[in-house]
Scaffold this active site. Sequence first.
Site, PDB file in Angstrom:
ATOM      1  N   ASN A   1      -4.720  -9.876   6.716  1.00  0.00           N
ATOM      2  CA  ASN A   1      -4.194  -8.850   7.397  1.00  0.00           C
ATOM      3  C   ASN A   1      -5.655  -7.915   8.537  1.00  0.00           C
ATOM      4  OD1 ASN A   1      -1.768  -8.925   7.233  1.00  0.00           O
ATOM      5  ND2 ASN A   1      -1.509  -7.971   5.552  1.00  0.00           N
TER       6      ASN A   1
ATOM      7  N   ASN B   1      -4.615  -4.808  12.718  1.00  0.00           N
ATOM      8  CA  ASN B   1      -5.389  -4.720  12.490  1.00  0.00           C
ATOM      9  C   ASN B   1      -6.246  -5.217  13.796  1.00  0.00           C
ATOM     10  OD1 ASN B   1      -5.301  -2.821  10.637  1.00  0.00           O
ATOM     11  ND2 ASN B   1      -5.081  -3.370   8.998  1.00  0.00           N
TER      12      ASN B   1
ATOM     13  N   THR C   1       0.442  -1.111   0.147  1.00  0.00           N
ATOM     14  CA  THR C   1      -0.410   0.171   0.285  1.00  0.00           C
ATOM     15  C   THR C   1       1.023   1.380   0.121  1.00  0.00           C
ATOM     16  OG1 THR C   1      -1.915  -1.445   0.675  1.00  0.00           O
ATOM     17  CG2 THR C   1      -2.713   1.308   1.339  1.00  0.00           C
TER      18      THR C   1
ATOM     19  N   TYR D   1      -8.714  -7.685   7.772  1.00  0.00           N
ATOM     20  CA  TYR D   1      -9.720  -7.163   6.983  1.00  0.00           C
ATOM     21  C   TYR D   1     -10.709  -7.904   6.292  1.00  0.00           C
ATOM     22  CZ  TYR D   1      -5.848  -3.507   6.024  1.00  0.00           C
ATOM     23  OH  TYR D   1      -4.904  -3.181   5.966  1.00  0.00           O
TER      24      TYR D   1
ATOM     25  N   HIS E   1      -7.289 -10.611  -1.572  1.00  0.00           N
ATOM     26  CA  HIS E   1      -6.201 -10.046  -0.465  1.00  0.00           C
ATOM     27  C   HIS E   1      -7.331 -10.783   1.117  1.00  0.00           C
ATOM     28  CE1 HIS E   1      -4.385  -8.881   2.793  1.00  0.00           C
ATOM     29  NE2 HIS E   1      -4.072  -7.365   2.227  1.00  0.00           N
TER      30      HIS E   1
HETATM   31  C1  8OZ Z   1      -0.248  -0.616   4.792  1.00  0.00           C
HETATM   32  C2  8OZ Z   1      -0.604   0.752   5.401  1.00  0.00           C
HETATM   33  C3  8OZ Z   1      -2.146   0.256   4.845  1.00  0.00           C
HETATM   34  C4  8OZ Z   1      -2.906  -1.098   4.186  1.00  0.00           C
HETATM   35  C5  8OZ Z   1      -2.291  -4.713   4.810  1.00  0.00           C
HETATM   36  C6  8OZ Z   1      -3.520  -3.771   2.926  1.00  0.00           C
HETATM   37  O1  8OZ Z   1      -1.456  -4.919   5.782  1.00  0.00           O
HETATM   38  C7  8OZ Z   1      -2.608  -3.240   3.214  1.00  0.00           C
HETATM   39  C8  8OZ Z   1      -2.284  -2.360   4.258  1.00  0.00           C
HETATM   40  C9  8OZ Z   1      -0.813  -2.279   5.004  1.00  0.00           C
HETATM   41  O2  8OZ Z   1      -2.131  -5.720   3.843  1.00  0.00           O
END
Ligand code: 8OZ
Length: 368
Positions: free
Chosen positions: A177, A234, A25, A179, A174
């Site tokens: 992480n 996260n 990113t 999400y 994806h």
């Molecule tokens: C760093 C900052 C924002 C998003 C991920 C898409 O960790 C990210 C991400 C990484 O998969």
Amino acid sequence: MPTLFDPIRFGDLTAANRVVMAPLTRDRAGPGQVPTPLMASYYAQRASAGMIISEATQVSASGQGYLDTPGIHSAEQVEGWRRVVEAVHAHGGRMVAQLWHVGRISHVSLQPGGVQPVSSTARAARAKTYTAKGFEDVSAPRALALEELPGIVASYARAAGNAIAAGFDGVEVHCANGYLLEQFLRDSINDRSDEYGGPPENRIRLPVEVMKAVVAEIGAGRTGIRISPVTPVNDAKQDSDAQGLFGLYMDRLAPLKLAYVHVIEGATGGARDLVPFDYEALRRRFKQDHPGGAWIVNNGYTRSLAIEAVASGRADLVAFGKPFISNPDLVRRLQLDAPLNAPNTATFYGGGAEGYTDYPTLEAPALA
Ligand code: 8OZ
């Protein structure tokens, strides 16, 4: 056994070597979350990677969670990506699009109409995101209704079709992480009482539906997935049985015969040995009936660790993140065992060419 620098074919994908550029990113998309000519230059500079995985790219407007990340849901975005992929192909590279929905890792200011982000749960993550005002706490989400889930699945399939229309060689879903898809997988986050929550079989349901829909849209041979079984980023607290959950998930994915599985070992960008986890068991389950599928490993790989991983057969390819930010010619440097440029963390997110397209190569040391 092959070496890190040997070519490989997996699914419908080919790579000139086994050094992969990890998704990174960089928050440099233009207005409308459209990829820019500067992004095309950045990726083209890195085309000697065996394969480039694009930065995480939202499948829908509500899938966005950070300022200036690119999308792949509008015609303008697809056109922007077409120019990026053309530049990479013109330099002899290969590139897949990473398809992303952030779920609850978002902020109302980034959502269409300023509404709440969506997730498996209505509980907010203790996490920050980057908005027009700088770093802010993420907003409280709204739990997706059962009737909304087919629309989420369809948004991934549509985005996959858009990626192929833009000329990408494939896509990577994806599923890592913390999400959206991981918000369904883990029992530390998913508190649903319908058939998408509860036992592992239910929590893998949405991610498996997404993978099946993407495969139906573009074919398994150009579809990959990225997972992070134990990452804590996260606010993704550990699942009560990560080994069991991801083992079952792999058993359900294996019959799809995906081109590849890309696994983040340990804490994303951090400790590789955060929690004990048997990645080899997952690899065996994925490969069992599908030896042609590739196993891509990532997180903190050094040159010697990467060479060893491929030489031992523990991995087919190795993805490098931060080293690719600061070394456009990383493959050549690894081949020669040449010194690497250190990345400047201050220019990771947002801004322009500085810390993006101005890192020197061995051939052009004064480029910067
Ligand atoms: C760093 C900052 C924002 C998003 C991920 C898409 O960790 C990210 C991400 C990484 O998969």
